[in-house]
Write a protein that holds these residues in place. Structure first.
Motif, PDB file in Angstrom:
ATOM      1  N   ARG A  50     -22.238 -19.019  18.276  1.00  0.00           N
ATOM      2  CA  ARG A  50     -21.904 -19.576  19.542  1.00  0.00           C
ATOM      3  C   ARG A  50     -23.876 -20.515  18.791  1.00  0.00           C
ATOM      4  NH1 ARG A  50     -23.475 -15.359  24.143  1.00  0.00           N
ATOM      5  NH2 ARG A  50     -21.438 -14.145  24.044  1.00  0.00           N
ATOM      6  N   GLU A  94     -24.050 -24.280  21.010  1.00  0.00           N
ATOM      7  CA  GLU A  94     -24.946 -24.519  21.667  1.00  0.00           C
ATOM      8  C   GLU A  94     -25.189 -26.285  21.083  1.00  0.00           C
ATOM      9  OE1 GLU A  94     -26.319 -23.746  24.357  1.00  0.00           O
ATOM     10  OE2 GLU A  94     -24.375 -22.120  24.695  1.00  0.00           O
ATOM     11  N   LEU A 123     -23.438 -28.818  22.218  1.00  0.00           N
ATOM     12  CA  LEU A 123     -23.768 -29.509  23.844  1.00  0.00           C
ATOM     13  C   LEU A 123     -24.631 -30.472  23.857  1.00  0.00           C
ATOM     14  CD1 LEU A 123     -22.606 -26.108  25.583  1.00  0.00           C
ATOM     15  CD2 LEU A 123     -21.359 -28.077  25.670  1.00  0.00           C
ATOM     16  N   LEU A 131     -14.653 -24.826  22.419  1.00  0.00           N
ATOM     17  CA  LEU A 131     -14.833 -24.263  24.045  1.00  0.00           C
ATOM     18  C   LEU A 131     -13.868 -23.424  23.732  1.00  0.00           C
ATOM     19  CD1 LEU A 131     -17.422 -25.343  25.947  1.00  0.00           C
ATOM     20  CD2 LEU A 131     -17.574 -22.562  24.653  1.00  0.00           C
ATOM     21  N   TYR A 166     -19.791 -16.140  28.874  1.00  0.00           N
ATOM     22  CA  TYR A 166     -20.589 -16.939  28.045  1.00  0.00           C
ATOM     23  C   TYR A 166     -19.471 -17.918  28.308  1.00  0.00           C
ATOM     24  CZ  TYR A 166     -22.193 -19.604  24.106  1.00  0.00           C
ATOM     25  OH  TYR A 166     -22.855 -20.764  23.637  1.00  0.00           O
ATOM     26  N   ALA A 192     -20.783 -22.076  29.362  1.00  0.00           N
ATOM     27  CA  ALA A 192     -20.777 -23.515  28.342  1.00  0.00           C
ATOM     28  C   ALA A 192     -19.020 -23.640  28.844  1.00  0.00           C
ATOM     29  CB  ALA A 192     -20.680 -22.040  27.026  1.00  0.00           C
ATOM     30  N   ARG A 204     -21.158 -26.136  32.294  1.00  0.00           N
ATOM     31  CA  ARG A 204     -21.783 -27.185  31.377  1.00  0.00           C
ATOM     32  C   ARG A 204     -21.132 -28.135  30.857  1.00  0.00           C
ATOM     33  NH1 ARG A 204     -24.428 -23.359  26.587  1.00  0.00           N
ATOM     34  NH2 ARG A 204     -25.768 -25.244  26.913  1.00  0.00           N
TER      35      ARG A 204
END
Length: 465
Positions: free
Chosen positions: A402, A406, A409, A421, A433, A437, A440
């Motif tokens: 993860r 993150e 991103l 993803l 989650y 994500a 986003r």
């Protein structure tokens, strides 16, 4: 000559010590805290018991505690001085070889020795348990499955330890991706022994990997009396409960579990429990939840340990705590210490674990904490398919995966984020989650329709819990 209940001859173990050994083995398989005392009772009754000495040696390494391993190495070394191995049984010689290798830091040689042992003696529960935990600590999913699977045919279903073996097998099946079979096997283990916390743990993993958060919470709630206190696995199973709760979006409940079960003033601050605490807080950190006081207490606990380069998986979680507590200098010192140690080219399996995985991941966590997201992604990307080689489960290592998502991103690396993803969603379509994500990402790509669809899917999945 004394033999255990499966007919294995036990050198230098008399009738007085044998019941203690059988009890210690039972305590080990069911993760009872008294296993340390019952194992020592074997040696009190028979100081030269080979199997008693091997059991105590394994206990010294299974917890990944550097000080325990050092003490066990010293004690086992004294035992081996003057030991005439030719007078031992073949099984005992193999245990001595496996324990010696593990205590010397050669985890892979120890694993191979334990594998040979269970081929020749498939009803050796100690060898199976030690080998199973070894495979977990080295991240070898196939052997985690097949070591136990290859021995089960030699066991009668009415044997009192057949159930714990099924619990082990369930975890191996789950880590190998056989989720339905793993669930069935774990439930079969619990039908024999409802208090088999490793069997409970195996089933819990199957729900985690399939996004069955509601089922997981209900499963644990229905068995609270069997897992929620009094075992060496209590904290870890509470961690799993918290992961389910985190997916539902109930952060208040997650923190309640953290404060009451994972880390508090009465915590033992052993490595296996501290890493669960760090892994949970890190997931909240990635979601930008600030918990400075908790991080500070956790970082203090890691610092008090004064750990050397013993197990890279632990180092990564210590760095999570230091970064979360905004103690970047402390995290840097740990990494620099490990880099100096790696450069000295010491022997042992942890050298490769640290050099190839531990140091890059620790560096990535530090970069993430300093908001250098591009560097964090660059450091994690080359190792993401090899993380298993430094131990842990898929669920545990997901905190690092993860972090890569993150970082990609936040660095604006949308092509990488899309790929990551897509991989995650294909494997785990039920995971709030993943869809949050994804929303986003779509916002960043300027597609509000796809972003809203992803948000709705995340919300629907969380609501199911």
């Amino acid at each position: 000559m004394t033999s255990d209940r499966h007919g294995h001859v036990m050198s230098a173990t008399g009738a007085e010590a044998l019941p203690h050994y059988e009890q210690a083995l039972d305590d080990l398989l069911f993760f009872r805290p008294q296993v340390l005392d019952t194992a020592q009772s074997v040696l009190a009754a028979a100081p030269h018991s080979v199997m008693g000495q091997a059991l105590v040696a394994y206990l010294g390494v299974l917890g990944t505690e550097e000080k325990d391993a050092a003490a066990a190495r010293e004690n086992f070394g004294r035992f081996r001085c003057g030991l005439d191995t030719q007078r031992l049984t073949p099984r005992e010689r193999m245990h001595v070889a496996a324990a010696t290798a593990w205590l010397d830091g050669d985890l892979h040689r120890a694993g191979d020795a334990l594998g040979d042992l269970t081929v020749d003696f498939p009803r050796d529960a100690l060898a199976l348990f030690a080998g199973h935990q070894h495979d977990f600590l080295t991240g070898n999913a196939q052997r985690l499955r097949d070591r136990v699977g290859g021995a089960l045919d030699a066991w009668d279903e009415d044997d009192p330890h057949h159930g714990p073996l099924l619990g082990m097998y369930a975890f191996g099946l789950e880590e190998s991706g056989h989720y339905e079979h793993a669930e069935e096997t774990g439930l079969a283990a619990l039908a024999q022994h409802p208090d088999d916390v490793w069997g409970i743990h195996g089933v819990v993993h199957t729900y985690e990997m399939r996004g069955r958060f509601t089922d997981g919470i209900r499963f644990l709630d229905a068995r609270t009396d069997h897992w929620a206190s009094g075992s060496l696995l209590t904290v870890h199973n509470w961690w799993h409960y918290a992961l389910y709760t985190l997916e539902t979006g109930d952060t208040a409940r997650v923190l309640e579990i953290y404060d009451s079960a994972l880390h508090h003033e009465r915590s033992a601050d052993v490595a296996m429990e501290l890493l669960d605490a760090a892994a949970l807080l890190w997931r909240l950190y990635l979601a930008e939840h600030q918990h400075g006081a908790r991080w500070g207490r956790l970082a203090d606990a890691w610092e008090r340990r004064h750990d050397g380069p013993h197990y890279a998986f632990n180092d990564v979680h210590a760095v999570m705590a230091y970064v979360g507590a905004d103690r970047v200098a402390q995290a840097q010192r740990l990494v620099e210490d490990r880099e100096r140690w790696v450069a000295a080219r010491p022997s042992g399996s942890n050298h490769a674990m640290t050099a190839e995985i531990g140091v890059p991941v620790c560096r990535a966590l530090i970069a993430y904490g300093q908001r250098d997201y591009g560097l964090a992604a660059d450091l994690l990307l080359p190792v993401r398919h090899r993380l298993h080689t430094f131990g842990g489960s898929h669920a545990q290592r997901d905190a690092i995966q993860r972090t890569l998502v993150e970082a990609s991103l936040r660095a604006g690396r949308t092509d990488l984020a899309r790929t990551l993803l897509s991989e995650r969603i294909q494997l785990r379509p039920v995971c709030p989650y993943n869809w949050t994500a994804k929303a986003r990402l779509e916002d960043m790509l300027g597609d509000p329709v796809r972003a809203e669809a992803a948000r709705e899917r995340a919300a629907a999945q969380a609501a199911l819990s």
